[in-house]
Design an enzyme around this catalytic site. Sequence first.
Site, PDB file in Angstrom:
ATOM      1  N   TRP A   1       0.903  -1.094   0.034  1.00 24.86           N
ATOM      2  CA  TRP A   1      -0.228   0.045  -0.067  1.00 24.86           C
ATOM      3  C   TRP A   1       0.875   1.217   0.117  1.00 24.86           C
ATOM      4  O   TRP A   1       1.627   1.417   1.044  1.00 24.86           O
ATOM      5  CB  TRP A   1      -0.846  -0.123   1.336  1.00 24.86           C
ATOM      6  CG  TRP A   1      -1.860   0.901   1.319  1.00 24.86           C
ATOM      7  CD1 TRP A   1      -2.983   0.874   0.798  1.00 24.86           C
ATOM      8  CD2 TRP A   1      -1.795   2.444   2.008  1.00 24.86           C
ATOM      9  NE1 TRP A   1      -3.938   2.085   0.952  1.00 24.86           N
ATOM     10  CE2 TRP A   1      -2.843   3.157   1.698  1.00 24.86           C
ATOM     11  CE3 TRP A   1      -0.763   3.079   2.449  1.00 24.86           C
ATOM     12  CZ2 TRP A   1      -3.330   4.225   2.052  1.00 24.86           C
ATOM     13  CZ3 TRP A   1      -0.856   4.454   2.812  1.00 24.86           C
ATOM     14  CH2 TRP A   1      -2.213   4.993   2.588  1.00 24.86           C
TER      15      TRP A   1
ATOM     16  N   ASN B   1       7.252  -2.779   5.934  1.00 28.52           N
ATOM     17  CA  ASN B   1       5.858  -2.298   6.277  1.00 28.52           C
ATOM     18  C   ASN B   1       6.017  -1.126   7.329  1.00 28.52           C
ATOM     19  O   ASN B   1       6.757  -1.525   8.470  1.00 28.52           O
ATOM     20  CB  ASN B   1       4.932  -3.383   6.745  1.00 28.52           C
ATOM     21  CG  ASN B   1       3.667  -2.759   7.289  1.00 28.52           C
ATOM     22  OD1 ASN B   1       3.387  -1.704   6.781  1.00 28.52           O
ATOM     23  ND2 ASN B   1       2.776  -3.370   8.004  1.00 28.52           N
ATOM     24  N   GLY B   2       5.883   0.017   6.894  1.00 23.02           N
ATOM     25  CA  GLY B   2       5.993   1.236   7.728  1.00 23.02           C
ATOM     26  C   GLY B   2       6.497   2.394   7.054  1.00 23.02           C
ATOM     27  O   GLY B   2       6.280   2.425   5.750  1.00 23.02           O
TER      28      GLY B   2
ATOM     29  N   HIS C   1     -30.695  22.969  10.376  1.00 29.70           N
ATOM     30  CA  HIS C   1     -29.584  24.008  10.417  1.00 29.70           C
ATOM     31  C   HIS C   1     -28.597  24.100   9.076  1.00 29.70           C
ATOM     32  O   HIS C   1     -27.587  24.452   9.536  1.00 29.70           O
ATOM     33  CB  HIS C   1     -28.846  23.514  11.666  1.00 29.70           C
ATOM     34  CG  HIS C   1     -29.723  23.522  13.059  1.00 29.70           C
ATOM     35  ND1 HIS C   1     -30.021  24.665  13.672  1.00 29.70           N
ATOM     36  CD2 HIS C   1     -30.453  22.461  13.720  1.00 29.70           C
ATOM     37  CE1 HIS C   1     -30.940  24.540  14.665  1.00 29.70           C
ATOM     38  NE2 HIS C   1     -31.115  23.161  14.480  1.00 29.70           N
TER      39      HIS C   1
END
Length: 619
Positions: free
Chosen positions: A79, A105-106, A511
């Site tokens: 990712w 990962n990180g 509102h």
Amino acid sequence: MCGIAGYIGSDNLSQHPLEVVLEGLSRLEYRGYDSSGVAVNTKKEIAIRKKVGRVENLRREIEKNPVPDGVCAIGHTRWATHGKPTDANAHPHCSQTNNVAIVHNGIVENHQELRNELIALGHTFRSETDSEVIAHLLGIALDECADLPRAMAKTVARLEGSYAIVAIAPSQPQMIVAARRNSPLVVGLGEGENFLGSDVAAFVGYTRYAMAIDQDRIVTVFRDRVEVTDFAGNRVEPTVYEVDWNVDAALHDGYDTFMEKEIHEQPQAVAETLRGRLTADGHLKLDELRIGEEELRSIDKIIVVACGSAAYAGHVAKYAIEHWCRIPVEVELAHEFRYRDSIVNAKTLVVAISQSGETMDTLMAVRHAAEQGARVLAIVNVFGSTIAREADAVLYTHAGPEVAVASTKAFSAQITAAYLLGLYLAELRGNKFSDEVAAYLEELGKMPQRIRKVLEQEDRVKALAAQMSDVDSVLFLGRHVGFPIALEGALKLKELAYIHAEGFAAGELKHGPIALIEKDLPVFVIVPTPRRPLLHAKVVSNVSEVQARGARVVVIAEEGDDAIDDSVKNVIRVPQSTPTLMMPLVTVVPLQIFACELAKLKGYDVDKPRNLAKAVTVE
Ligand code: M6R
């Protein structure tokens, strides 16, 4: 975010390591799916294949361009944080001299400074990632000390940020070496073979014995043993546990998608979360409790910290806990909690809610709370996850593995666990008698059946989705516990169908949001039970207000609620006599089905929506 898999087994050279790692990557793909790659250690060299896109692309690449046999292998599904999803940016990454390969990962926060330093030494970089600096540093350290675990210790000493790093080297083919700080990593223990994964899904098809890896550890995995040290090289004894679900739990089971399967598993997820909660003398119990009862009696405020759907489950918790325990409850997005001057002290109970137990924002909020002296209770689905391990008390949700990126059964289980927590505290602090708690528990025990009744209306909800497949905006309104469900309905639609969706407190309508209402705009309204006339009447008049302005209204209302008359064409009924506070467990179900179906009709991948990942392990 990012999935890591590793395997080391018998030393007779075989294709097995590659297969095991590829299978692990397929199971971990929900953690990130923009590219993937593997590295196989052949003793002579490291063979790498990597490809942008899903793991199936990588498999096709390997078919075209086979990998030589090897003794151990590592893999990664990405990712993207630094550098676009491309073949070059996919992991694994190699050192300058190809003496090591790593997956990571990180985030390496000081990567630019390290990259500049390495470039000055004559290194060339093959990717735009922050991770590649790790491979280069590790390669240098290995040349210096000829020992992969020591080289890893030297390397992590240079890194700032978060990481689970897994490395192999042709010069040390008998081992895989990993390091962990703030990113998840777990070891799977086999017979004459061992595994590594970001979570147990990577290897649960092979073994259910897992070793939890704590913060700041270096792990050396051989085929027949595992050695764990801290960063200073001192041996530590890790915890071994048995995973309580098997590989079948992570299969589609005849459904087209994991999400549909998980929507239908909600009755079971709720039932499992409730199971075995009473002590022999009839009192509620948590899974792990490292907080004294006196301390729990003395807390004067609860702050729920969580992100996304888990935060909406926290909103539901607020209504229930305040009502049953008379303790003020704040609900705070974990990333906001940490960066403002929240008032936290030893009398504050921070409740962290997280499916994965690895969400970095929530983990950091937990640590921040602990630093301020608060006690932390975690509501978590993944056993042994970081948040569960760092908390002072844990209530597991027992929903089983949730694979689809969009949370469904974990959300229901989180709400269920929050009710249990509320009742536990109410009894402990004397706000409710044990027979009152027992009556609520009996009602909770009926919730799985009530959810099943809503699931029976699946086709009606799907037909609605078919009628609305061309809409580009949908609103959701709810009051009281219906409000967080409106927010959850909107989140599901955004993340799955990529259309504009907003959830509002129904009372806010006049509102501002009413200005958005125009002819044919779909508006879902969650109507409270008529047994709460004050709440009910107000929402029924909201229905009229949006209808009068031409909106296409879909109402979720209790069976027998005849205030919802013939003027509303689209009504989804939820079972009568569900206690008001427990309504979210039934009202959320049609919204999940609607979002899932609309996304499927648009041709989207509902299990892996674009840009998302299941566990958000970076801030
Ligand atoms: O693993 P966690 O429960 O901590 O995850 C929190 C959120 O990232 C998660 O709920 C997210 O919002 C889901 N994709 C929602 O469907």
